[in-house]
Motif scaffolding. Structure first.
Motif, PDB file in Angstrom:
ATOM      1  N   HIS A 182      15.518  41.609   1.215  1.00  0.00           N
ATOM      2  CA  HIS A 182      16.416  41.502   0.230  1.00  0.00           C
ATOM      3  C   HIS A 182      17.312  39.986   0.401  1.00  0.00           C
ATOM      4  O   HIS A 182      17.248  39.537   1.360  1.00  0.00           O
ATOM      5  CB  HIS A 182      17.295  42.665   0.013  1.00  0.00           C
ATOM      6  N   GLY A 183      18.036  39.778  -0.581  1.00  0.00           N
ATOM      7  CA  GLY A 183      18.843  38.586  -0.621  1.00  0.00           C
ATOM      8  C   GLY A 183      18.053  37.360  -1.167  1.00  0.00           C
ATOM      9  O   GLY A 183      16.719  37.496  -1.471  1.00  0.00           O
ATOM     10  N   GLU A 184      18.541  36.128  -1.109  1.00  0.00           N
ATOM     11  CA  GLU A 184      18.024  34.902  -1.572  1.00  0.00           C
ATOM     12  C   GLU A 184      18.311  33.617  -0.485  1.00  0.00           C
ATOM     13  O   GLU A 184      19.491  33.703   0.086  1.00  0.00           O
ATOM     14  CB  GLU A 184      18.316  34.521  -2.765  1.00  0.00           C
ATOM     15  N   ILE A 185      17.493  33.009  -0.719  1.00  0.00           N
ATOM     16  CA  ILE A 185      17.551  31.586  -0.071  1.00  0.00           C
ATOM     17  C   ILE A 185      17.698  30.359  -1.105  1.00  0.00           C
ATOM     18  O   ILE A 185      16.703  30.355  -1.799  1.00  0.00           O
ATOM     19  CB  ILE A 185      16.720  31.239   1.029  1.00  0.00           C
ATOM     20  N   VAL A 186      18.538  29.605  -0.838  1.00  0.00           N
ATOM     21  CA  VAL A 186      18.782  28.411  -2.024  1.00  0.00           C
ATOM     22  C   VAL A 186      18.805  27.174  -1.222  1.00  0.00           C
ATOM     23  O   VAL A 186      19.401  26.891  -0.353  1.00  0.00           O
ATOM     24  CB  VAL A 186      20.018  28.632  -2.851  1.00  0.00           C
ATOM     25  N   PHE A 187      17.774  26.242  -1.755  1.00  0.00           N
ATOM     26  CA  PHE A 187      17.541  24.865  -1.089  1.00  0.00           C
ATOM     27  C   PHE A 187      17.858  23.990  -2.194  1.00  0.00           C
ATOM     28  O   PHE A 187      17.324  24.036  -3.099  1.00  0.00           O
ATOM     29  CB  PHE A 187      16.117  24.620  -0.603  1.00  0.00           C
ATOM     30  N   ALA A 188      18.760  23.033  -2.112  1.00  0.00           N
ATOM     31  CA  ALA A 188      19.349  21.931  -2.981  1.00  0.00           C
ATOM     32  C   ALA A 188      19.522  22.353  -4.210  1.00  0.00           C
ATOM     33  O   ALA A 188      19.074  21.865  -5.308  1.00  0.00           O
ATOM     34  CB  ALA A 188      18.269  20.939  -2.896  1.00  0.00           C
ATOM     35  N   ARG A 248       8.366  22.772   2.555  1.00  0.00           N
ATOM     36  CA  ARG A 248       8.012  22.871   3.995  1.00  0.00           C
ATOM     37  C   ARG A 248       7.988  21.692   4.613  1.00  0.00           C
ATOM     38  O   ARG A 248       8.159  21.131   5.846  1.00  0.00           O
ATOM     39  CB  ARG A 248       6.737  23.585   4.374  1.00  0.00           C
ATOM     40  N   GLN A 249       7.911  20.541   3.786  1.00  0.00           N
ATOM     41  CA  GLN A 249       8.148  19.220   4.023  1.00  0.00           C
ATOM     42  C   GLN A 249       9.419  18.665   4.308  1.00  0.00           C
ATOM     43  O   GLN A 249      10.095  17.978   5.070  1.00  0.00           O
ATOM     44  CB  GLN A 249       7.389  18.214   3.122  1.00  0.00           C
ATOM     45  N   GLN A 250      10.404  19.283   3.518  1.00  0.00           N
ATOM     46  CA  GLN A 250      11.790  19.116   3.375  1.00  0.00           C
ATOM     47  C   GLN A 250      12.546  19.978   4.175  1.00  0.00           C
ATOM     48  O   GLN A 250      13.617  19.654   4.812  1.00  0.00           O
ATOM     49  CB  GLN A 250      12.381  19.307   1.941  1.00  0.00           C
ATOM     50  N   VAL A 251      11.982  21.146   4.643  1.00  0.00           N
ATOM     51  CA  VAL A 251      12.718  22.201   5.606  1.00  0.00           C
ATOM     52  C   VAL A 251      11.652  22.680   6.737  1.00  0.00           C
ATOM     53  O   VAL A 251      10.704  22.938   6.549  1.00  0.00           O
ATOM     54  CB  VAL A 251      12.916  23.304   4.800  1.00  0.00           C
ATOM     55  N   SER A 252      11.620  21.867   7.924  1.00  0.00           N
ATOM     56  CA  SER A 252      10.708  21.597   8.636  1.00  0.00           C
ATOM     57  C   SER A 252      10.923  22.452   9.857  1.00  0.00           C
ATOM     58  O   SER A 252      12.128  22.616  10.330  1.00  0.00           O
ATOM     59  CB  SER A 252      10.560  20.076   9.204  1.00  0.00           C
ATOM     60  N   TYR A 253       9.726  23.265  10.366  1.00  0.00           N
ATOM     61  CA  TYR A 253       9.842  24.248  11.417  1.00  0.00           C
ATOM     62  C   TYR A 253       9.241  23.796  12.676  1.00  0.00           C
ATOM     63  O   TYR A 253       8.022  23.620  12.556  1.00  0.00           O
ATOM     64  CB  TYR A 253       9.579  25.869  10.822  1.00  0.00           C
ATOM     65  N   CYS A 254       9.857  24.050  13.762  1.00  0.00           N
ATOM     66  CA  CYS A 254       9.395  23.839  14.884  1.00  0.00           C
ATOM     67  C   CYS A 254       9.412  25.026  15.923  1.00  0.00           C
ATOM     68  O   CYS A 254      10.622  25.420  16.078  1.00  0.00           O
ATOM     69  CB  CYS A 254      10.175  22.721  15.658  1.00  0.00           C
ATOM     70  N   ALA A 255       8.331  25.621  16.267  1.00  0.00           N
ATOM     71  CA  ALA A 255       8.312  27.035  16.873  1.00  0.00           C
ATOM     72  C   ALA A 255       8.384  26.621  18.460  1.00  0.00           C
ATOM     73  O   ALA A 255       8.177  25.789  18.804  1.00  0.00           O
ATOM     74  CB  ALA A 255       7.077  27.719  16.570  1.00  0.00           C
ATOM     75  N   GLN A 256       8.771  27.624  19.124  1.00  0.00           N
ATOM     76  CA  GLN A 256       9.029  27.798  20.500  1.00  0.00           C
ATOM     77  C   GLN A 256       7.595  27.478  21.286  1.00  0.00           C
ATOM     78  O   GLN A 256       7.520  26.863  22.203  1.00  0.00           O
ATOM     79  CB  GLN A 256       9.581  29.027  20.975  1.00  0.00           C
ATOM     80  N   THR A 257       6.503  28.111  20.782  1.00  0.00           N
ATOM     81  CA  THR A 257       5.181  27.924  21.192  1.00  0.00           C
ATOM     82  C   THR A 257       4.461  27.117  20.247  1.00  0.00           C
ATOM     83  O   THR A 257       4.210  27.753  19.130  1.00  0.00           O
ATOM     84  CB  THR A 257       4.602  29.247  21.536  1.00  0.00           C
ATOM     85  N   LEU A 273       7.691  18.454  18.294  1.00  0.00           N
ATOM     86  CA  LEU A 273       8.945  17.871  17.723  1.00  0.00           C
ATOM     87  C   LEU A 273       8.680  16.537  17.222  1.00  0.00           C
ATOM     88  O   LEU A 273       9.112  16.437  15.976  1.00  0.00           O
ATOM     89  CB  LEU A 273       9.905  17.833  19.132  1.00  0.00           C
ATOM     90  N   ILE A 274       8.152  15.633  18.053  1.00  0.00           N
ATOM     91  CA  ILE A 274       8.111  14.283  17.274  1.00  0.00           C
ATOM     92  C   ILE A 274       7.138  14.197  16.002  1.00  0.00           C
ATOM     93  O   ILE A 274       6.787  13.501  15.327  1.00  0.00           O
ATOM     94  CB  ILE A 274       7.485  13.268  18.347  1.00  0.00           C
ATOM     95  N   ARG A 275       6.205  15.274  15.916  1.00  0.00           N
ATOM     96  CA  ARG A 275       5.123  15.457  14.851  1.00  0.00           C
ATOM     97  C   ARG A 275       5.936  15.768  13.634  1.00  0.00           C
ATOM     98  O   ARG A 275       6.056  15.403  12.414  1.00  0.00           O
ATOM     99  CB  ARG A 275       4.304  16.424  15.290  1.00  0.00           C
ATOM    100  N   ASN A 276       7.092  16.757  13.987  1.00  0.00           N
ATOM    101  CA  ASN A 276       8.050  16.963  12.942  1.00  0.00           C
ATOM    102  C   ASN A 276       8.901  16.063  12.394  1.00  0.00           C
ATOM    103  O   ASN A 276       9.513  16.165  11.241  1.00  0.00           O
ATOM    104  CB  ASN A 276       8.828  18.227  13.252  1.00  0.00           C
ATOM    105  N   LEU A 277       8.995  14.969  13.346  1.00  0.00           N
ATOM    106  CA  LEU A 277      10.085  13.969  13.054  1.00  0.00           C
ATOM    107  C   LEU A 277       9.267  12.701  12.369  1.00  0.00           C
ATOM    108  O   LEU A 277      10.170  11.585  12.142  1.00  0.00           O
ATOM    109  CB  LEU A 277      10.854  13.849  14.102  1.00  0.00           C
ATOM    110  N   GLN A 278       7.825  12.708  12.057  1.00  0.00           N
ATOM    111  CA  GLN A 278       7.124  11.475  11.718  1.00  0.00           C
ATOM    112  C   GLN A 278       7.790  11.178  10.237  1.00  0.00           C
ATOM    113  O   GLN A 278       8.054   9.926   9.999  1.00  0.00           O
ATOM    114  CB  GLN A 278       6.000  11.902  11.505  1.00  0.00           C
ATOM    115  N   PHE A 279       8.017  12.264   9.464  1.00  0.00           N
ATOM    116  CA  PHE A 279       8.949  12.045   8.159  1.00  0.00           C
ATOM    117  C   PHE A 279       9.894  12.954   8.192  1.00  0.00           C
ATOM    118  O   PHE A 279       9.801  14.281   8.222  1.00  0.00           O
ATOM    119  CB  PHE A 279       8.047  12.335   6.963  1.00  0.00           C
ATOM    120  N   LEU A 280      10.939  12.326   8.333  1.00  0.00           N
ATOM    121  CA  LEU A 280      12.420  13.012   8.528  1.00  0.00           C
ATOM    122  C   LEU A 280      12.634  14.249   7.364  1.00  0.00           C
ATOM    123  O   LEU A 280      12.550  13.899   6.154  1.00  0.00           O
ATOM    124  CB  LEU A 280      13.539  12.283   8.445  1.00  0.00           C
ATOM    125  N   PRO A 281      12.787  15.352   7.784  1.00  0.00           N
ATOM    126  CA  PRO A 281      13.137  16.511   6.778  1.00  0.00           C
ATOM    127  C   PRO A 281      14.536  16.490   6.356  1.00  0.00           C
ATOM    128  O   PRO A 281      15.320  15.671   6.901  1.00  0.00           O
ATOM    129  CB  PRO A 281      12.695  17.734   7.391  1.00  0.00           C
TER     130      PRO A 281
END
Length: 225
Positions: free
Chosen positions: A61-67, A80-89, A148-156
């Protein structure tokens, strides 16, 4: 900060697995240029919360608002290009490190600049020669830094980090902390970082503490010494 600088809003977000409440009524904002750390004991829902924000699982339940838009109305790939996730594994793919670093360019149909990869690798103290290294030969810490640097190739606009320094020694932890701090302050991205590491609190503007069992949260401004 001005209201228009808010990137992400969570409104009474909850998550239930069977009869178990994992998260309950989680509400907070994340602004451009803001670093928020999420902490709490094991099993309190930190990683679950980050996966919900990443749109990898859906809240109960609930909602998430982006921009300004509820994320269920947005194109998932664009979000997912604007909100980029980097996992522990990290989930690395292909055969080599190079395969992973060119991927963000390929999905955008752009030609990568391999020479620029050397600078990215240097920022996390990895040699250029690692580009040709097989991913199965990488250590845990190398995998975390490559992801990490893969996620930063294009800044989210928002970077979601889940225990991304857990396999690093103290020197490399500080280096990654400084790198993320740079992107927050100089590039104005918003960061949500899940961690158990007390030293990483020093880089946070605010700390969200998830409570065990109740699945609720407290948020406090971190006062640096």
């Amino acid at each position: 900060m001005k209201e228009e600088s808010i990137l992400l809003q969570l409104k009474r977000v909850g998550y239930q697995a069977g009869a178990t409440n994992i998260l309950n009524n989680i509400s907070f904002n994340l602004r451009a240029g803001e670093f928020k750390l999420i902490t709490g004991p094991s099993g309190c829902g930190k990683s679950t919360l980050l996966k919900i924000v990443a749109s990898l699982i859906s809240p109960s339940h609930g909602e998430i608002v982006f921009a300004g838009d509820e994320i269920t109305t947005l194109n998932p790939e664009h979000y997912r290009q604007q909100v980029s996730y980097c996992a522990q594994t990290p989930a690395l793919f292909g055969d080599t490190v190079y395969d992973n670093l060119i991927f963000p360019w390929q999905i955008r149909h752009q030609r990568p600049d391999p020479d620029a990869f050397a600078a990215d690798l240097a920022r996390v103290e990895l040699p250029q020669e690692i580009l040709t290294k097989s991913i199965v030969e990488l250590s845990g810490g190398e995998k975390q830094r490559i992801a990490l640097i893969r996620n930063l190739q294009f800044l989210p606009k928002v970077l979601l980090l889940d225990e991304i320094t857990s396999a690093l020694d103290e020197h490399n932890k500080r280096n990654v902390n400084d790198l993320i701090h740079h992107y927050v302050r100089d590039k104005n991205i918003g960061v949500l970082w899940v961690t158990h590491d007390k030293d990483e609190i020093n880089h946070a503007d605010k700390v969200i503490t998830l409570q065990p069992h109740a699945g609720e949260m407290q948020e406090a401004t971190y006062e640096r010494a």
